[in-house]
Design a protein around this motif. Sequence first.
Motif, PDB file in Angstrom:
ATOM      1  N   ASN A  52       0.570  12.069  -1.554  1.00 55.27           N
ATOM      2  CA  ASN A  52      -0.580  11.755  -2.399  1.00 55.27           C
ATOM      3  C   ASN A  52      -0.139  11.102  -3.697  1.00 55.27           C
ATOM      4  N   GLY A  53       0.976  11.594  -4.259  1.00 51.91           N
ATOM      5  CA  GLY A  53       1.487  10.976  -5.475  1.00 51.91           C
ATOM      6  C   GLY A  53       1.848   9.519  -5.257  1.00 51.91           C
ATOM      7  N   PHE A  54       2.529   9.244  -4.151  1.00 48.01           N
ATOM      8  CA  PHE A  54       2.900   7.858  -3.852  1.00 48.01           C
ATOM      9  C   PHE A  54       1.664   7.003  -3.588  1.00 48.01           C
ATOM     10  N   LEU A  55       0.735   7.514  -2.798  1.00 46.48           N
ATOM     11  CA  LEU A  55      -0.457   6.734  -2.467  1.00 46.48           C
ATOM     12  C   LEU A  55      -1.292   6.444  -3.715  1.00 46.48           C
ATOM     13  N   HIS A  56      -1.415   7.445  -4.601  1.00 47.75           N
ATOM     14  CA  HIS A  56      -2.174   7.237  -5.828  1.00 47.75           C
ATOM     15  C   HIS A  56      -1.467   6.205  -6.720  1.00 47.75           C
ATOM     16  N   ALA A  57      -0.144   6.337  -6.843  1.00 50.98           N
ATOM     17  CA  ALA A  57       0.610   5.384  -7.656  1.00 50.98           C
ATOM     18  C   ALA A  57       0.501   3.972  -7.095  1.00 50.98           C
ATOM     19  N   THR A  58       0.528   3.854  -5.767  1.00 53.25           N
ATOM     20  CA  THR A  58       0.411   2.546  -5.127  1.00 53.25           C
ATOM     21  C   THR A  58      -0.973   1.950  -5.360  1.00 53.25           C
ATOM     22  N   ALA A  59      -2.001   2.802  -5.333  1.00 51.19           N
ATOM     23  CA  ALA A  59      -3.348   2.324  -5.626  1.00 51.19           C
ATOM     24  C   ALA A  59      -3.456   1.845  -7.073  1.00 51.19           C
ATOM     25  N   LEU A  60      -2.759   2.554  -7.990  1.00 49.31           N
ATOM     26  CA  LEU A  60      -2.832   2.192  -9.402  1.00 49.31           C
ATOM     27  C   LEU A  60      -2.207   0.816  -9.651  1.00 49.31           C
ATOM     28  N   VAL A  61      -0.988   0.587  -9.153  1.00 54.72           N
ATOM     29  CA  VAL A  61      -0.400  -0.742  -9.354  1.00 54.72           C
ATOM     30  C   VAL A  61      -1.102  -1.791  -8.507  1.00 54.72           C
ATOM     31  N   GLY A  62      -1.672  -1.348  -7.385  1.00 52.46           N
ATOM     32  CA  GLY A  62      -2.420  -2.277  -6.543  1.00 52.46           C
ATOM     33  C   GLY A  62      -3.657  -2.818  -7.227  1.00 52.46           C
ATOM     34  N   SER A  63      -4.149  -2.088  -8.229  1.00 48.19           N
ATOM     35  CA  SER A  63      -5.321  -2.574  -8.971  1.00 48.19           C
ATOM     36  C   SER A  63      -5.004  -3.856  -9.732  1.00 48.19           C
ATOM     37  N   ALA A  64      -3.709  -4.148  -9.897  1.00 47.63           N
ATOM     38  CA  ALA A  64      -3.285  -5.394 -10.548  1.00 47.63           C
ATOM     39  C   ALA A  64      -2.706  -6.375  -9.539  1.00 47.63           C
ATOM     40  N   GLY A  65      -2.931  -6.112  -8.257  1.00 49.24           N
ATOM     41  CA  GLY A  65      -2.495  -7.033  -7.219  1.00 49.24           C
ATOM     42  C   GLY A  65      -1.074  -6.832  -6.726  1.00 49.24           C
ATOM     43  N   VAL A  66      -0.409  -5.743  -7.133  1.00 51.24           N
ATOM     44  CA  VAL A  66       0.956  -5.483  -6.668  1.00 51.24           C
ATOM     45  C   VAL A  66       0.911  -4.985  -5.228  1.00 51.24           C
ATOM     46  N   ARG A  67       1.722  -5.598  -4.359  1.00 54.43           N
ATOM     47  CA  ARG A  67       1.738  -5.215  -2.953  1.00 54.43           C
ATOM     48  C   ARG A  67       2.433  -3.864  -2.771  1.00 54.43           C
ATOM     49  N   ALA A  68       1.940  -3.090  -1.800  1.00 52.40           N
ATOM     50  CA  ALA A  68       2.504  -1.767  -1.536  1.00 52.40           C
ATOM     51  C   ALA A  68       3.975  -1.848  -1.162  1.00 52.40           C
ATOM     52  N   ALA A  69       4.349  -2.820  -0.336  1.00 53.10           N
ATOM     53  CA  ALA A  69       5.746  -2.948   0.091  1.00 53.10           C
ATOM     54  C   ALA A  69       6.654  -3.220  -1.095  1.00 53.10           C
ATOM     55  N   GLU A  70       6.184  -4.009  -2.050  1.00 52.66           N
ATOM     56  CA  GLU A  70       6.976  -4.309  -3.245  1.00 52.66           C
ATOM     57  C   GLU A  70       7.147  -3.058  -4.103  1.00 52.66           C
ATOM     58  N   PHE A  71       6.064  -2.308  -4.286  1.00 57.01           N
ATOM     59  CA  PHE A  71       6.125  -1.113  -5.117  1.00 57.01           C
ATOM     60  C   PHE A  71       6.954  -0.017  -4.448  1.00 57.01           C
ATOM     61  N   ALA A  72       6.874   0.089  -3.117  1.00 53.03           N
ATOM     62  CA  ALA A  72       7.607   1.135  -2.403  1.00 53.03           C
ATOM     63  C   ALA A  72       9.105   1.000  -2.608  1.00 53.03           C
ATOM     64  N   ASP A  73       9.601  -0.220  -2.627  1.00 47.60           N
ATOM     65  CA  ASP A  73      11.035  -0.404  -2.845  1.00 47.60           C
ATOM     66  C   ASP A  73      11.443   0.136  -4.215  1.00 47.60           C
ATOM     67  N   LEU A  74      10.642  -0.131  -5.214  1.00 48.14           N
ATOM     68  CA  LEU A  74      10.942   0.336  -6.565  1.00 48.14           C
ATOM     69  C   LEU A  74      10.790   1.855  -6.676  1.00 48.14           C
ATOM     70  N   ALA A  75       9.689   2.390  -6.119  1.00 47.84           N
ATOM     71  CA  ALA A  75       9.371   3.804  -6.278  1.00 47.84           C
ATOM     72  C   ALA A  75      10.231   4.707  -5.402  1.00 47.84           C
ATOM     73  N   VAL A  76      10.312   4.385  -4.115  1.00 49.79           N
ATOM     74  CA  VAL A  76      10.969   5.269  -3.148  1.00 49.79           C
ATOM     75  C   VAL A  76      12.486   5.078  -3.137  1.00 49.79           C
ATOM     76  N   ASN A  77      12.933   3.838  -3.224  1.00 47.61           N
ATOM     77  CA  ASN A  77      14.366   3.577  -3.116  1.00 47.61           C
ATOM     78  C   ASN A  77      15.113   3.678  -4.444  1.00 47.61           C
ATOM     79  N   ARG A  78      14.424   3.482  -5.557  1.00 49.85           N
ATOM     80  CA  ARG A  78      15.106   3.474  -6.840  1.00 49.85           C
ATOM     81  C   ARG A  78      14.698   4.633  -7.750  1.00 49.85           C
ATOM     82  N   PHE A  79      13.394   4.791  -8.007  1.00 47.16           N
ATOM     83  CA  PHE A  79      12.937   5.740  -9.009  1.00 47.16           C
ATOM     84  C   PHE A  79      13.058   7.198  -8.559  1.00 47.16           C
ATOM     85  N   LEU A  80      12.499   7.530  -7.396  1.00 52.52           N
ATOM     86  CA  LEU A  80      12.479   8.925  -6.955  1.00 52.52           C
ATOM     87  C   LEU A  80      13.883   9.522  -6.786  1.00 52.52           C
ATOM     88  N   PRO A  81      14.833   8.839  -6.109  1.00 52.97           N
ATOM     89  CA  PRO A  81      16.150   9.467  -5.918  1.00 52.97           C
ATOM     90  C   PRO A  81      16.878   9.749  -7.227  1.00 52.97           C
TER      91      PRO A  81
END
Length: 303
Positions: free
Chosen positions: A189-218
Amino acid sequence: MTHQPSTRSQDNPVTVIGLGPMGLALAETLLKKGHPTTVWNRTPGRARDLVARGARLAGSVADAVAAGPLTLVCLKDYPTLYEVLGRDDGASAGRTLVNLNSGTPNEAHAAASWAAERGVSYLDGAVMVPPPLVGDPGSLFLFSGPREVFDAHRATLASLGDPRHLGDDPGLAVLHNAALLGLMYATMNGFLHATALVGSAGVRAAEFADLAVNRFLPTVVDATLAEQAPDLDAGRYPGELGTLHMNLNALEHIARTCEEQGVHTAQPRLMRDIAAQAIEGGHGGSNYLAVFEVFRKAAPHTR
């Protein structure tokens, strides 16, 4: 001289009761690993492919349980366990039952008592992977109940994945299951909500996932939790690098940003309210992990 259980698959027959997606995966894996496998399902047709691969279809629950020393039950819930296993006419006495349906710790304790009354050795369990991953050596399976029962069947359970014995308390497996699934849903839910938030500015989910899941969370979340987990046990939340007051400010900004962007606000507002509760409890100068003190106490019931 103590008898040691055989580790050879062909010496360890198994029965699987319940052939939903997970039950099918369990039976298929046991067959692949060489275990003589008996199956039973209320709808016998679901066993057709398993029988073609060498499984034996039992004509009744009693016949299924009597086929070997170990029965894996993969049904909807505990009431269904009683409904189905009540048909075995005493065939389960002296055998081992491993229950892999979900429920609550109280239900697991009741099932262990129910089994003991029938002379059945009982383990409660939880499968922590989806069906396609059953059989992978790293797939996590949780078990609780008497250690000697687990040890007697460990080799067979290891055919399914990585079996972890959590303790003699039969409720520990379903308790861990609820905790880990709660963590999973909160994280998703945290990831989906965050993806919806950046998506409100047109950021693609695949682009955000690389930043969030592969870089920020670990680096920020995973490492922090693993390092500071002992502080939770000690009730120690040093705030030198950031206090709850600072975090509350950040959570307020997140909620306001969601409002501005037209994104659902309930989740960030809930997080903000939890942090505020911790501050009201005297933890304003502590770090964010002090919200653990809020979570470990039962919330007041509301009508």
